[in-house]
Design a protein around this motif. Sequence first.
Motif, short mmCIF file in Angstrom:
data_model
loop_
_atom_site.label_atom_id
_atom_site.label_comp_id
_atom_site.label_asym_id
_atom_site.label_seq_id
_atom_site.Cartn_x
_atom_site.Cartn_y
_atom_site.Cartn_z
N GLN A 1 27.64 26.47 43.16
CA GLN A 1 26.70 25.68 42.35
C GLN A 1 27.41 24.50 41.69
O GLN A 1 26.88 23.39 41.68
CB GLN A 1 26.03 26.57 41.29
CG GLN A 1 25.03 27.53 41.87
CD GLN A 1 24.54 28.56 40.86
OE1 GLN A 1 25.23 28.89 39.90
NE2 GLN A 1 23.34 29.08 41.11
N ARG A 2 28.60 24.74 41.16
CA ARG A 2 29.37 23.64 40.55
C ARG A 2 29.73 22.59 41.60
O ARG A 2 29.64 21.38 41.35
CB ARG A 2 30.65 24.18 39.90
CG ARG A 2 30.41 24.91 38.60
CD ARG A 2 31.70 25.23 37.87
NE ARG A 2 32.63 26.04 38.64
CZ ARG A 2 32.66 27.36 38.63
NH1 ARG A 2 31.81 28.05 37.90
NH2 ARG A 2 33.55 28.02 39.35
N ALA A 3 30.11 23.03 42.79
CA ALA A 3 30.46 22.10 43.87
C ALA A 3 29.25 21.27 44.29
O ALA A 3 29.37 20.06 44.53
CB ALA A 3 31.02 22.86 45.06
N LEU A 4 28.09 21.89 44.35
CA LEU A 4 26.87 21.17 44.73
C LEU A 4 26.53 20.09 43.71
O LEU A 4 26.22 18.96 44.06
CB LEU A 4 25.70 22.15 44.89
CG LEU A 4 24.37 21.54 45.31
CD1 LEU A 4 24.48 20.83 46.65
CD2 LEU A 4 23.31 22.63 45.37
N ILE A 5 26.62 20.43 42.44
CA ILE A 5 26.34 19.46 41.38
C ILE A 5 27.35 18.32 41.45
O ILE A 5 26.98 17.14 41.37
CB ILE A 5 26.36 20.14 40.00
CG1 ILE A 5 25.15 21.06 39.88
CG2 ILE A 5 26.39 19.12 38.88
CD1 ILE A 5 25.22 22.01 38.69
#
Length: 91
Positions: free
Chosen positions: A31-35
């Motif tokens: 999720q952090r990587a996607l953001i």
Amino acid sequence: MTEDFEAAWRQALADSRAQLESAHEHTRSLQRALISNRRIGIATGILMVQHTLTDREAFDYLVQVSQQHNRKVADIAEDVIYTGHLPDPPA
């Protein structure tokens, strides 16, 4: 036999909990990587418009500035998003 069963059950439960926590951490990381990826894309778009660059050229420009400042690309991207500009070259 009951004690062996209980011990095996407790171990299986502990293993399952550990696997579940690992899966949750992996999900949070994705999720952090996607953001971060989305934010870098926004900054790339800003640079494309400002400097008439292709998407690849704009991304490479972000990477170059990131390396010059010894900062993460995502942090440089945030600067671009909030200020509309790349940081000044390091002294």
